[in-house]
Design a protein around this motif. Structure first.
Motif, PDB file in Angstrom:
ATOM      1  N   THR A  78       0.828  -1.205   0.000  1.00  0.00           N
ATOM      2  CA  THR A  78       0.000   0.000   0.000  1.00  0.00           C
ATOM      3  C   THR A  78       0.862   1.254   0.000  1.00  0.00           C
ATOM      4  N   THR A  79       1.898   1.256   0.814  1.00  0.00           N
ATOM      5  CA  THR A  79       2.787   2.415   0.886  1.00  0.00           C
ATOM      6  C   THR A  79       3.514   2.638  -0.430  1.00  0.00           C
ATOM      7  N   LYS A  82       1.168   4.116  -2.933  1.00  0.00           N
ATOM      8  CA  LYS A  82       0.904   5.531  -2.658  1.00  0.00           C
ATOM      9  C   LYS A  82       2.070   6.406  -3.101  1.00  0.00           C
ATOM     10  N   GLY A 125      -3.720   1.793  -2.261  1.00  0.00           N
ATOM     11  CA  GLY A 125      -2.647   2.782  -2.365  1.00  0.00           C
ATOM     12  C   GLY A 125      -2.765   3.671  -3.584  1.00  0.00           C
TER      13      GLY A 125
END
Length: 136
Positions: A78-79, A82, A125
């Motif tokens: 997810t990071t 993003k 993300g």
């Protein structure tokens, strides 16, 4: 919906940022004469993940993600999505390959639940890249 504590997201972001920063460092040496050694070092680093080359970013992601399992891997996906939404599909594919290699099942097959979790993490993300993530 995937629920990850804020502190874990911050830790994953810091770890990924550290790996990306360290992977962007390049050193070059030049030697003058055999009897005297003078080393010139050139350091290249970027201020943000958006300025990092795509291959360097993916290398940093893979280096970090290969050590993680379960919720930490999902948080890392997810990071990464993003930070670089343009690479979200490639990040998801790398994560699927890492999970497949880490599974000790015959043939390295992943369960539908694991695949769903990885794809959802990438889409969370980078929702604007959802179509390319699912296709990949």
């Amino acid at each position: 919906m995937l629920s990850v504590p804020k502190s874990r997201r911050r830790c994953a972001f810091l770890a990924l940022a550290a790996v990306v920063s360290l992977s962007g460092i390049a050193a070059k040496e030049s030697l003058a004469a055999p009897e005297e050694t003078i080393a010139a070092i050139t350091v290249q680093a970027s201020n943000s993940a958006a300025q990092t080359d795509a291959d360097e970013f993916l290398t940093g992601f893979i280096t970090t993600a290969v050590r993680l399992k379960g919720p930490r891997l999902v948080s890392c996906i997810t990071t990464a999505a993003k930070l670089r939404p343009d690479l979200a599909a490639r990040t998801a594919v790398c994560a699927l390959n890492i999970a497949r290699l880490n599974s000790h099942l015959f043939g390295g097959r992943l369960s539908c639940a694991t695949i769903d979790q990885i794809v959802r993490a990438a889409v969370t993300g980078a929702p604007q890249s959802a179509a390319s993530i699912v296709k990949a």
